[in-house]
Motif scaffolding. Structure first.
Motif: not given
Length: 233
Positions: A133-147
Protein backbone atom coordinates in the motif's frame (compact mmCIF):
# COMPACT_ATOMS: atom_id res chain seq x y z
CA UNK A 1 0.88 -7.99 -16.81
CA UNK A 2 3.98 -8.51 -14.72
CA UNK A 3 6.02 -11.71 -15.01
CA UNK A 4 3.11 -13.33 -16.86
CA UNK A 5 0.71 -12.44 -14.03
CA UNK A 6 -2.39 -10.48 -15.03
CA UNK A 7 -3.25 -7.30 -13.15
CA UNK A 8 -6.74 -5.88 -12.72
CA UNK A 9 -7.29 -2.25 -11.69
CA UNK A 10 -10.46 -1.25 -9.85
CA UNK A 11 -11.45 2.39 -9.46
CA UNK A 12 -14.20 2.62 -6.80
CA UNK A 13 -16.45 5.62 -7.37
CA UNK A 14 -19.85 5.73 -5.71
CA UNK A 15 -22.29 8.53 -6.38
CA UNK A 16 -22.83 9.71 -2.80
CA UNK A 17 -20.42 11.93 -0.90
CA UNK A 18 -20.86 13.93 2.29
CA UNK A 19 -17.86 16.27 2.17
CA UNK A 20 -18.14 17.39 -1.46
CA UNK A 21 -21.35 16.55 -3.35
CA UNK A 22 -20.59 14.49 -6.49
CA UNK A 23 -16.95 14.49 -5.43
CA UNK A 24 -15.72 11.81 -7.82
CA UNK A 25 -16.62 13.90 -10.87
CA UNK A 26 -16.03 17.40 -9.52
CA UNK A 27 -13.88 19.44 -11.96
CA UNK A 28 -10.16 19.65 -11.21
CA UNK A 29 -8.38 21.97 -13.62
CA UNK A 30 -11.28 21.49 -16.05
CA UNK A 31 -11.22 17.68 -15.93
CA UNK A 32 -13.50 15.41 -13.87
CA UNK A 33 -11.69 14.15 -10.77
CA UNK A 34 -12.04 10.49 -11.75
CA UNK A 35 -10.46 11.22 -15.14
CA UNK A 36 -7.10 12.00 -13.52
CA UNK A 37 -6.94 8.46 -12.14
CA UNK A 38 -8.15 6.84 -15.35
CA UNK A 39 -5.58 8.75 -17.41
CA UNK A 40 -2.66 7.61 -15.24
CA UNK A 41 -3.95 4.04 -15.04
CA UNK A 42 -4.01 3.90 -18.85
CA UNK A 43 -0.30 4.81 -18.90
CA UNK A 44 0.65 1.92 -16.61
CA UNK A 45 2.93 -0.78 -18.03
CA UNK A 46 1.36 -3.52 -15.93
CA UNK A 47 -2.40 -2.96 -15.75
CA UNK A 48 -4.26 -5.29 -18.11
CA UNK A 49 -7.76 -4.01 -17.49
CA UNK A 50 -9.16 -0.88 -15.83
CA UNK A 51 -12.68 -1.05 -14.47
CA UNK A 52 -14.79 1.44 -12.54
CA UNK A 53 -17.10 0.20 -9.78
CA UNK A 54 -19.98 2.64 -9.42
CA UNK A 55 -23.68 2.77 -8.63
CA UNK A 56 -24.14 6.01 -10.53
CA UNK A 57 -25.03 6.39 -14.22
CA UNK A 58 -23.43 9.83 -14.63
CA UNK A 59 -20.15 8.63 -13.14
CA UNK A 60 -20.31 5.57 -15.40
CA UNK A 61 -20.83 7.74 -18.49
CA UNK A 62 -17.96 10.06 -17.60
CA UNK A 63 -15.66 7.14 -16.80
CA UNK A 64 -16.39 5.58 -20.19
CA UNK A 65 -15.74 8.90 -21.96
CA UNK A 66 -12.25 8.95 -20.43
CA UNK A 67 -11.44 5.34 -21.24
CA UNK A 68 -12.57 3.49 -18.14
CA UNK A 69 -14.64 0.31 -18.39
CA UNK A 70 -17.90 -0.12 -16.47
CA UNK A 71 -18.83 -3.80 -16.91
CA UNK A 72 -21.50 -3.76 -14.16
CA UNK A 73 -23.25 -1.42 -11.73
CA UNK A 74 -22.54 -1.72 -8.05
CA UNK A 75 -25.59 -2.66 -5.92
CA UNK A 76 -26.96 0.27 -3.90
CA UNK A 77 -26.35 -1.59 -0.65
CA UNK A 78 -22.63 -1.50 -1.45
CA UNK A 79 -22.62 2.26 -2.02
CA UNK A 80 -23.70 3.54 1.40
CA UNK A 81 -21.79 5.83 3.77
CA UNK A 82 -21.22 2.93 6.16
CA UNK A 83 -20.29 0.33 3.55
CA UNK A 84 -16.87 -1.18 4.43
CA UNK A 85 -14.38 -0.19 1.71
CA UNK A 86 -13.40 -3.78 1.02
CA UNK A 87 -16.93 -4.93 0.14
CA UNK A 88 -17.21 -3.19 -3.28
CA UNK A 89 -13.75 -4.52 -4.16
CA UNK A 90 -14.68 -8.12 -3.35
CA UNK A 91 -17.95 -7.64 -5.25
CA UNK A 92 -16.02 -6.48 -8.34
CA UNK A 93 -13.57 -9.37 -8.06
CA UNK A 94 -16.46 -11.85 -8.22
CA UNK A 95 -16.78 -10.96 -11.93
CA UNK A 96 -13.17 -11.89 -12.74
CA UNK A 97 -11.31 -15.16 -12.29
CA UNK A 98 -8.10 -15.03 -14.32
CA UNK A 99 -6.13 -12.25 -12.59
CA UNK A 100 -3.28 -12.66 -10.11
CA UNK A 101 -3.17 -9.10 -8.77
CA UNK A 102 -5.74 -6.41 -8.06
CA UNK A 103 -4.83 -2.74 -7.80
CA UNK A 104 -7.29 -0.33 -6.20
CA UNK A 105 -7.00 3.31 -7.29
CA UNK A 106 -9.22 5.80 -5.49
CA UNK A 107 -10.31 8.81 -7.59
CA UNK A 108 -9.64 11.05 -4.59
CA UNK A 109 -5.88 10.70 -5.18
CA UNK A 110 -5.54 12.58 -8.49
CA UNK A 111 -1.82 13.35 -8.25
CA UNK A 112 -0.60 9.76 -8.11
CA UNK A 113 1.23 8.85 -11.32
CA UNK A 114 1.48 5.80 -13.55
CA UNK A 115 5.00 5.36 -12.17
CA UNK A 116 3.59 5.19 -8.64
CA UNK A 117 1.16 2.49 -9.73
CA UNK A 118 3.85 0.45 -11.45
CA UNK A 119 6.39 0.84 -8.65
CA UNK A 120 3.89 -0.46 -6.08
CA UNK A 121 3.08 -3.47 -8.26
CA UNK A 122 6.79 -4.12 -8.84
CA UNK A 123 7.51 -3.96 -5.11
CA UNK A 124 4.81 -6.53 -4.41
CA UNK A 125 6.12 -8.89 -7.07
CA UNK A 126 9.80 -8.38 -6.26
CA UNK A 127 9.29 -9.03 -2.55
CA UNK A 128 6.89 -11.91 -3.16
CA UNK A 129 4.48 -10.10 -0.88
CA UNK A 130 0.73 -10.45 -0.90
CA UNK A 131 0.09 -6.78 -0.14
CA UNK A 132 1.59 -3.36 -0.83
CA UNK A 133 0.00 0.00 0.00
CA UNK A 134 1.13 3.55 -0.64
CA UNK A 135 2.07 5.77 2.29
CA UNK A 136 3.66 9.15 2.86
CA UNK A 137 5.79 10.41 5.71
CA UNK A 138 3.71 11.82 8.54
CA UNK A 139 4.25 15.40 9.65
CA UNK A 140 2.84 14.51 13.06
CA UNK A 141 5.11 13.10 15.76
CA UNK A 142 3.02 10.44 17.57
CA UNK A 143 4.83 11.14 20.86
CA UNK A 144 3.46 14.69 20.67
CA UNK A 145 -0.14 13.49 20.49
CA UNK A 146 -2.44 13.32 23.51
CA UNK A 147 -5.98 12.53 24.59
CA UNK A 148 -7.80 14.74 27.07
CA UNK A 149 -8.99 12.39 29.80
CA UNK A 150 -12.13 12.60 31.94
CA UNK A 151 -10.35 14.86 34.43
CA UNK A 152 -9.40 17.27 31.65
CA UNK A 153 -5.73 16.28 31.75
CA UNK A 154 -3.45 15.42 28.84
CA UNK A 155 -2.87 11.69 28.41
CA UNK A 156 -0.21 10.43 25.97
CA UNK A 157 -1.51 8.63 22.91
CA UNK A 158 0.99 5.82 23.46
CA UNK A 159 2.82 4.43 26.47
CA UNK A 160 6.23 5.69 25.41
CA UNK A 161 7.42 7.94 28.23
CA UNK A 162 10.43 9.12 26.25
CA UNK A 163 9.03 12.17 24.48
CA UNK A 164 11.47 13.63 21.91
CA UNK A 165 11.59 17.40 22.16
CA UNK A 166 13.24 17.74 18.77
CA UNK A 167 11.55 16.48 15.61
CA UNK A 168 14.91 15.31 14.28
CA UNK A 169 15.19 12.83 17.18
CA UNK A 170 11.74 11.32 16.64
CA UNK A 171 11.32 8.15 14.63
CA UNK A 172 9.89 8.58 11.14
CA UNK A 173 6.29 7.50 10.88
CA UNK A 174 4.08 7.01 7.85
CA UNK A 175 0.39 7.37 7.07
CA UNK A 176 -1.75 5.81 4.39
CA UNK A 177 -2.30 8.26 1.55
CA UNK A 178 -5.04 6.28 -0.22
CA UNK A 179 -3.36 6.41 -3.62
CA UNK A 180 -2.43 2.78 -4.44
CA UNK A 181 -3.47 -0.55 -2.93
CA UNK A 182 -1.99 -3.73 -4.41
CA UNK A 183 -2.83 -7.31 -3.46
CA UNK A 184 -2.68 -10.86 -4.71
CA UNK A 185 -6.34 -11.60 -5.20
CA UNK A 186 -6.33 -14.97 -3.46
CA UNK A 187 -4.80 -13.44 -0.32
CA UNK A 188 -7.15 -10.45 -0.35
CA UNK A 189 -10.24 -12.65 -0.59
CA UNK A 190 -8.90 -14.64 2.34
CA UNK A 191 -7.99 -11.71 4.63
CA UNK A 192 -10.55 -9.14 3.43
CA UNK A 193 -7.96 -6.42 4.05
CA UNK A 194 -4.93 -4.83 2.41
CA UNK A 195 -3.47 -4.13 5.85
CA UNK A 196 -1.92 -7.23 7.38
CA UNK A 197 1.23 -8.10 9.28
CA UNK A 198 2.97 -8.75 5.94
CA UNK A 199 1.92 -5.57 4.09
CA UNK A 200 4.84 -3.66 2.61
CA UNK A 201 4.91 0.11 1.99
CA UNK A 202 5.37 2.08 -1.19
CA UNK A 203 6.53 5.49 0.01
CA UNK A 204 5.31 8.52 -1.94
CA UNK A 205 6.22 12.22 -1.54
CA UNK A 206 3.70 14.49 0.14
CA UNK A 207 3.07 16.56 -3.00
CA UNK A 208 1.66 13.49 -4.78
CA UNK A 209 -0.25 12.29 -1.73
CA UNK A 210 -3.09 14.82 -1.60
CA UNK A 211 -6.37 13.09 -0.74
CA UNK A 212 -9.45 15.06 -1.84
CA UNK A 213 -11.74 15.39 1.16
CA UNK A 214 -12.96 19.00 1.03
CA UNK A 215 -12.82 22.06 -1.25
CA UNK A 216 -9.52 23.24 0.23
CA UNK A 217 -7.91 20.03 -1.06
CA UNK A 218 -9.14 20.85 -4.57
CA UNK A 219 -7.52 24.29 -4.34
CA UNK A 220 -4.27 22.77 -3.07
CA UNK A 221 -4.24 20.24 -5.92
CA UNK A 222 -4.76 22.95 -8.50
CA UNK A 223 -1.92 24.96 -6.97
CA UNK A 224 0.43 21.95 -7.20
CA UNK A 225 -0.58 21.17 -10.78
CA UNK A 226 -0.01 24.79 -11.84
CA UNK A 227 3.37 24.73 -10.08
CA UNK A 228 4.41 21.61 -12.02
CA UNK A 229 3.14 23.08 -15.28
CA UNK A 230 5.28 26.20 -14.75
CA UNK A 231 8.33 24.00 -14.24
CA UNK A 232 7.66 22.13 -17.48
CA UNK A 233 7.24 25.30 -19.50
Amino acid sequence: MINDKKVLAIIPARGGSKGIPRKNIIPLKGKPLIAWTIDEAKKSRFLDRIIVSTDDEEIADIAKQWGGEVPFFRPKELAQDDTPGIDPILHALSYFTDYEYVVVLQPTSPLRTAEDIDEAISLCEKNKSNFCVSVTESKVVPEWMFFVNEEGLLTPLNDNKQIPYQRQKARKTYVLNGAVYVARIEALVDTRSFLTTETIPYIMPSDRSVDIDDVSDIAHCEYLIEKWERKIH
